[in-house]
Motif scaffolding. Structure first.
Motif: not given
Length: 346
Positions: A56-65
């Protein structure tokens, strides 16, 4: 709320920070695994949260840093939220399981439910005590509880004595009768037991005249590591037998006979302990019961009075010798305590 969301999203995470947050989330995943498997009793792969949380943390970073910080905070807060919900769910589930187990135990041992009249009486007494406490507190007379509570205990013991207390009081005033001279009515006799009907004990399967069976449940150890047991079930069953002295013998119908001695003949168990006490051939006992005629023959049984019990003569002799001294000491101590309480409170 908007200010809080803006605070969470105003800082952007770089690659190194995201890796640190993903590693940190593994600790959160450990708590999540314990909560959902232990408190919610759910079945799932043990690796599930250790994959989902960092993902979830990795995906959220890809969406918005700027999202990883908010995701970590959400995961961290979810631990406390689901822990509270889980404790409530676990408590409800445990309560239902204990109730089902208790009902199964009651059906097995034919234990009747507490009559609603007794429940109402218990609630009424509790409400009266609470109201008395509130009333005395509002009127500044809370100290009267030091006199009311001991008085209540004494009155209840006088007017509502236990079966054992009634047995001991009756034994103190009844003369011991010889069996060949037993009169009809309440009697006290002493002699050796002789089996007529064989009873088999429920746990150890021992043949006997009668048995007292007790099941106890182990309580958690106290601060000193000592373990105690609380009684959860008792059963007494006695068949017909004879009691004899040097003058003769008489038949006893053991239905309803109470045991007023604490000998342990068999005991086993760990968390649940089983104890059995037997009436056996040639046991030397003191018996109080009601002598009646049965087709011309004398039989001792439970009469209209609820005093029908058996005890060891040597224990009774010891009690009769020292009980008056103990009673005098306790009465004196009680009145001295009342005087001291009155002096202290005033």
């Amino acid at each position: 709320m908007n200010d809080f969301l803006n605070f969470l999203t105003q800082n952007e995470a770089d690659g190194g920070t995201v890796i640190f947050l993903m590693i940190f989330s593994l600790g959160i995943a450990l708590f999540q695994t314990v909560i959902f498997s232990g408190l919610f009793n759910l079945k799932f792969p043990s690796w599930l949260f250790f994959v989902v949380s960092p993902m979830l943390i990795g995906i959220s970073f890809l969406i918005n840093s700027s999202y990883p910080f908010a995701v970590v905070l959400f995961l961290f807060a979810s631990v406390f939220l689901f822990a509270i919900i889980g404790m409530i769910v676990s408590g409800i589930r445990t309560s239902k399981e204990e109730k089902a187990e208790r009902e199964k135990f009651n059906r097995k041992h034919n234990i009747q439910k507490t009559p609603w009249t007794k429940k109402i009486l218990g609630i009424f007494v509790l409400i009266c005590l609470i109201l008395a406490f509130i009333y005395l507190g509002e009127n500044g007379n809370l100290k009267l509880l030091f006199l009311i509570i001991p008085g209540f205990i004494i009155v209840s013991n006088i007017f509502f004595p236990s079966k054992k207390s009634k047995f001991m009081r009756l034994q103190a005033i009844l003369p011991t009768s010889k069996i060949d001279a037993v009169a009809m009515g309440q009697v006290e006799i002493v002699g050796d037991l002789e089996e007529i009907e064989t009873i088999i004990s429920p746990y150890f399967n021992k043949p006997c005249i009668g048995y007292y069976y007790k099941i106890e449940k182990e309580s958690p150890p106290d601060d000193d590591g000592r373990t105690t047991y609380s009684t959860i079930f008792t059963e007494i069953k006695t068949g017909k037998f004879k009691i004899k002295d040097e003058t003769g013998s008489v038949t006893v119908d053991g239905e309803g006979l109470e045991y007023y001695f604490t000998r342990i003949d068999n005991q086993a168990g760990g968390k649940t302990r089983h104890t059995e006490t037997y009436l056996k051939n040639n046991d030397y006992m003191l018996l109080i019961g009601y002598a009646d005629s049965d087709n011309g023959n004398t039989i001792i049984k439970k009469g209209s009075s609820d005093t029908f019990g058996i005890a060891m003569p040597r224990n009774i002799s010891f009690r009769n010798k020292y009980k008056p001294l103990l009673d005098s000491f306790l009465v004196t101590l009680f009145f001295i305590s009342l005087i001291l309480i009155y002096i202290i409170l005033n």
